[in-house]
Design a protein around this motif. Structure first.
Motif, PDB file in Angstrom:
ATOM      1  N   VAL A 151     -45.732 -52.884 -29.263  1.00  0.00           N
ATOM      2  CA  VAL A 151     -44.993 -51.761 -28.689  1.00  0.00           C
ATOM      3  C   VAL A 151     -44.027 -51.187 -29.717  1.00  0.00           C
ATOM      4  N   LYS A 152     -43.258 -52.052 -30.351  1.00  0.00           N
ATOM      5  CA  LYS A 152     -42.286 -51.600 -31.351  1.00  0.00           C
ATOM      6  C   LYS A 152     -42.978 -50.939 -32.551  1.00  0.00           C
ATOM      7  N   LYS A 153     -44.116 -51.498 -32.938  1.00  0.00           N
ATOM      8  CA  LYS A 153     -44.871 -50.930 -34.065  1.00  0.00           C
ATOM      9  C   LYS A 153     -45.289 -49.493 -33.761  1.00  0.00           C
ATOM     10  N   ASN A 154     -45.793 -49.245 -32.550  1.00  0.00           N
ATOM     11  CA  ASN A 154     -46.228 -47.897 -32.186  1.00  0.00           C
ATOM     12  C   ASN A 154     -45.051 -46.956 -31.941  1.00  0.00           C
ATOM     13  N   ILE A 155     -43.901 -47.495 -31.526  1.00  0.00           N
ATOM     14  CA  ILE A 155     -42.715 -46.660 -31.383  1.00  0.00           C
ATOM     15  C   ILE A 155     -42.233 -46.191 -32.755  1.00  0.00           C
ATOM     16  N   VAL A 156     -42.249 -47.089 -33.731  1.00  0.00           N
ATOM     17  CA  VAL A 156     -41.858 -46.704 -35.097  1.00  0.00           C
ATOM     18  C   VAL A 156     -42.764 -45.589 -35.613  1.00  0.00           C
ATOM     19  N   SER A 157     -44.073 -45.726 -35.415  1.00  0.00           N
ATOM     20  CA  SER A 157     -45.013 -44.683 -35.851  1.00  0.00           C
ATOM     21  C   SER A 157     -44.754 -43.374 -35.109  1.00  0.00           C
ATOM     22  N   SER A 158     -44.436 -43.486 -33.825  1.00  0.00           N
ATOM     23  CA  SER A 158     -44.174 -42.289 -33.019  1.00  0.00           C
ATOM     24  C   SER A 158     -42.914 -41.578 -33.482  1.00  0.00           C
ATOM     25  N   VAL A 159     -41.877 -42.351 -33.803  1.00  0.00           N
ATOM     26  CA  VAL A 159     -40.612 -41.758 -34.262  1.00  0.00           C
ATOM     27  C   VAL A 159     -40.817 -41.025 -35.581  1.00  0.00           C
ATOM     28  N   GLU A 160     -41.583 -41.607 -36.481  1.00  0.00           N
ATOM     29  CA  GLU A 160     -41.864 -40.942 -37.763  1.00  0.00           C
ATOM     30  C   GLU A 160     -42.575 -39.611 -37.541  1.00  0.00           C
ATOM     31  N   TYR A 161     -43.506 -39.600 -36.594  1.00  0.00           N
ATOM     32  CA  TYR A 161     -44.233 -38.368 -36.275  1.00  0.00           C
ATOM     33  C   TYR A 161     -43.294 -37.336 -35.642  1.00  0.00           C
ATOM     34  N   MET A 162     -42.429 -37.796 -34.736  1.00  0.00           N
ATOM     35  CA  MET A 162     -41.511 -36.886 -34.054  1.00  0.00           C
ATOM     36  C   MET A 162     -40.440 -36.346 -34.992  1.00  0.00           C
ATOM     37  N   GLN A 163     -40.089 -37.120 -36.010  1.00  0.00           N
ATOM     38  CA  GLN A 163     -39.137 -36.631 -37.009  1.00  0.00           C
ATOM     39  C   GLN A 163     -39.677 -35.388 -37.707  1.00  0.00           C
ATOM     40  N   LYS A 164     -40.983 -35.366 -37.928  1.00  0.00           N
ATOM     41  CA  LYS A 164     -41.603 -34.195 -38.554  1.00  0.00           C
ATOM     42  C   LYS A 164     -41.656 -33.013 -37.573  1.00  0.00           C
ATOM     43  N   GLU A 165     -41.832 -33.331 -36.278  1.00  0.00           N
ATOM     44  CA  GLU A 165     -41.906 -32.275 -35.260  1.00  0.00           C
ATOM     45  C   GLU A 165     -40.560 -31.612 -35.023  1.00  0.00           C
ATOM     46  N   GLY A 166     -39.497 -32.432 -34.925  1.00  0.00           N
ATOM     47  CA  GLY A 166     -38.179 -31.912 -34.567  1.00  0.00           C
ATOM     48  C   GLY A 166     -37.866 -32.196 -33.101  1.00  0.00           C
ATOM     49  N   ILE A 167     -36.716 -31.712 -32.657  1.00  0.00           N
ATOM     50  CA  ILE A 167     -36.215 -32.005 -31.311  1.00  0.00           C
ATOM     51  C   ILE A 167     -36.994 -31.252 -30.234  1.00  0.00           C
ATOM     52  N   TYR A 168     -37.173 -29.948 -30.431  1.00  0.00           N
ATOM     53  CA  TYR A 168     -37.871 -29.121 -29.434  1.00  0.00           C
ATOM     54  C   TYR A 168     -39.020 -28.355 -30.090  1.00  0.00           C
ATOM     55  N   PRO A 169     -40.060 -29.053 -30.506  1.00  0.00           N
ATOM     56  CA  PRO A 169     -41.170 -28.375 -31.183  1.00  0.00           C
ATOM     57  C   PRO A 169     -42.070 -27.643 -30.198  1.00  0.00           C
ATOM     58  N   SER A 170     -42.835 -26.709 -30.720  1.00  0.00           N
ATOM     59  CA  SER A 170     -43.863 -26.076 -29.906  1.00  0.00           C
ATOM     60  C   SER A 170     -45.063 -27.014 -29.826  1.00  0.00           C
ATOM     61  N   ALA A 171     -45.723 -27.007 -28.676  1.00  0.00           N
ATOM     62  CA  ALA A 171     -46.898 -27.864 -28.507  1.00  0.00           C
ATOM     63  C   ALA A 171     -48.044 -27.416 -29.393  1.00  0.00           C
ATOM     64  N   TYR A 172     -47.995 -26.155 -29.849  1.00  0.00           N
ATOM     65  CA  TYR A 172     -49.074 -25.600 -30.668  1.00  0.00           C
ATOM     66  C   TYR A 172     -48.490 -25.035 -31.948  1.00  0.00           C
ATOM     67  N   ALA A 173     -49.056 -25.451 -33.073  1.00  0.00           N
ATOM     68  CA  ALA A 173     -48.531 -25.051 -34.375  1.00  0.00           C
ATOM     69  C   ALA A 173     -48.621 -23.548 -34.606  1.00  0.00           C
ATOM     70  N   ASP A 174     -49.592 -22.876 -33.947  1.00  0.00           N
ATOM     71  CA  ASP A 174     -49.799 -21.447 -34.185  1.00  0.00           C
ATOM     72  C   ASP A 174     -49.083 -20.576 -33.141  1.00  0.00           C
ATOM     73  N   ASP A 175     -48.052 -21.137 -32.495  1.00  0.00           N
ATOM     74  CA  ASP A 175     -47.300 -20.378 -31.491  1.00  0.00           C
ATOM     75  C   ASP A 175     -46.332 -19.430 -32.204  1.00  0.00           C
ATOM     76  N   GLU A 176     -46.851 -18.287 -32.674  1.00  0.00           N
ATOM     77  CA  GLU A 176     -46.052 -17.374 -33.485  1.00  0.00           C
ATOM     78  C   GLU A 176     -44.917 -16.725 -32.702  1.00  0.00           C
ATOM     79  N   TYR A 177     -45.041 -16.662 -31.380  1.00  0.00           N
ATOM     80  CA  TYR A 177     -43.990 -16.048 -30.566  1.00  0.00           C
ATOM     81  C   TYR A 177     -42.955 -17.058 -30.074  1.00  0.00           C
ATOM     82  N   ASN A 178     -43.164 -18.357 -30.400  1.00  0.00           N
ATOM     83  CA  ASN A 178     -42.220 -19.404 -30.025  1.00  0.00           C
ATOM     84  C   ASN A 178     -41.891 -19.352 -28.531  1.00  0.00           C
ATOM     85  N   LEU A 179     -42.916 -19.357 -27.708  1.00  0.00           N
ATOM     86  CA  LEU A 179     -42.736 -19.286 -26.261  1.00  0.00           C
ATOM     87  C   LEU A 179     -42.070 -20.564 -25.741  1.00  0.00           C
TER      88      LEU A 179
END
Length: 443
Positions: free
Chosen positions: A37-65
């Motif tokens: 569980v802890k191993k996958n949480i660490v991997s998840s946190v690293e991924y979320m660090q790249k996303e940011g706090i309130y990322p868009s679910a889709y990378a191509d969301d040019e209008y930032n809906l």
């Protein structure tokens, strides 16, 4: 008096069963081995660090809906609690919900510091159930959070499909199609990808399924009480007021079966359903406070009341918000309206040179609806159910008015409460028409 006592006993036993079940589910999650569980949480946190706090679910969301926004800020709180679950004994862990506290500026930074250091303190979040942990911790033993998001999306759509099939079979195909259309325009895939938001909609879909399967077998008030309790378990006060939508299905079935026969009987049934939903929600929430107070040896009731005081409609303000109460009310309603489909897309098209297209579509749609109403409308005395639905349609805006500061801050999730509005208005319109009568007249 004896009848009242018997009914109170039923709800006491029901509350006890739900409480034991909720605690038992979290205990089951506690038993999952900690290392994977802890191993996958660490991997998840690293991924979320790249996303940011309130990322868009889709990378191509040019209008930032805002409708595409993920809630990493709250989801990392779930991960934080799960990461620190084994720091205390089982009962205290599942009731007090400790999370690690470090010097990070955001919840994501705090969790990043926690998983990379042992030098941090624990703080209880005992006033919430954190029910999603029951399943999230088990899944984290195998998957990372990004993978769980995908699984959640599949499961959410499976539940939606089952709900629509049951509604069509037990109620009416019209309300089934209406429900499917409304659920399709709130970005359900984005909802399912956010742990905090998904809980409310899982509660909603489970409630709809229960109504379809148990209507006329179990009291509707028992069902709605359970829905309120499940909402308290899963929702972290992000979208609790979306699950009262279940009451619309109860009222519709009662209407078709003539258990409610005029506006007065329908209004009374609506109010009773509201009372039992509130009772289930509040009682199960207070049950958590009581148990957390015992397990954590501190007064969680006082903590909860202090937090409510901070968030009260009269005292709660923010630096970047309006200066007046009326300003909060107006802007919260405006923000929620602007982000609900199809208004958000109309606004986007309007701002990008599509004024003629927008107005043309709106005018054609209104003309079509008016023509259908003129030709197929029922007599005024026959549309009392439609008036009842109009009252229900106003419920989200009442919430925006009463909890205006909360609605202003969290408009990007609270706008989805208007699902109740569109559902009720659509049903009100359909039930005000009589296509069969027109066919018989022409025949």
């Amino acid at each position: 008096m004896s009848t009242i006592i018997k009914k109170l006993k039923i709800y006491f036993i029901l509350t006890l069963c739900m409480t034991v079940s909720f605690v038992g589910l979290k205990m089951l999650a506690y038993c999952v081995p900690d290392e994977p569980v802890k191993k996958n949480i660490v991997s998840s946190v690293e991924y979320m660090q790249k996303e940011g706090i309130y990322p868009s679910a889709y990378a191509d969301d040019e209008y930032n809906l805002y409708s595409q926004r993920l809630d990493n800020c709250t989801d990392v709180i779930f991960l934080n609690v799960i990461y620190n679950m084994r720091k205390t004994n089982c009962l205290e862990a599942v009731l007090c919900d400790y999370r690690g506290i470090s010097g990070g500026d955001t919840e994501l930074d705090k969790l990043y510091d926690v998983v990379n250091s042992e030098d941090y303190s624990l703080a209880s979040y005992g006033r919430q159930w954190f029910g999603s942990i029951s399943f999230l911790r088990i899944l984290l033993s195998v998957f990372t959070l990004p993978q769980i998001r995908i699984l959640s999306q599949y499961f959410m759509y499976i539940l939606l499909g089952l709900s629509v099939l049951l509604i069509s079979k037990k109620a009416d195909y019209k309300i089934a199609v209406l429900f499917l259309l409304n659920m399709s325009v709130i970005s359900l895939d984005v909802v399912a990808a956010s742990v905090n938001h998904a809980g409310a909609f899982y509660s909603l879909l489970l409630g709809v399924i229960m109504v379809c399967l148990l209507h006329n077998k179990v009291s509707d008030y028992v069902i709605i009480y359970i829905v309120g309790g499940i909402t308290a378990y899963f929702d972290l006060f992000s979208l609790p007021f979306v699950t009262p939508l279940v009451a619309i299905f109860v009222l519709y079935m009662d209407y078709k079966e003539e258990e409610i026969y005029d506006f007065k009987s329908g209004f009374l049934r609506m109010m009773y359903l509201a009372v039992f939903w509130i009772a289930g929600y509040v009682v199960l929430w207070m049950a958590k406070w009581f148990l957390a107070s015992i397990a954590g040896r501190r007064n969680v009731f006082a903590d909860a009341l202090i937090e409510m005081g901070k968030q009260s409609v009269n005292k709660s303000t923010i630096d970047w918000g309006p200066e007046t109460t009326s300003g909060y009310i107006v802007e919260s309603i405006q923000l929620c309206l602007e982000n609900m489909f199809p208004i958000n897309y109309f606004k986007m098209a309007y701002q990008n040179g599509g004024k003629t297209l927008v107005w043309g579509f709106v005018i054609i749609l209104l003309l079509l609806l008016i023509l259908l109403a003129v030709r197929y409308h029922k007599k005024m005395g026959q549309i009392w159910f439609s008036w009842l639905m109009i009252i229900i349609a106003s419920f989200p805006y009442l919430c925006y008015v009463v909890m205006h500061t909360h609605a202003f801050i969290h408009f990007w999730m609270w706008f989805r409460m208007q699902l109740i509005t569109w559902m009720a208005i659509g049903l009100a319109y359909l039930e005000a028409l009589d296509f069969k009568k027109q066919k018989s007249n022409t025949g």
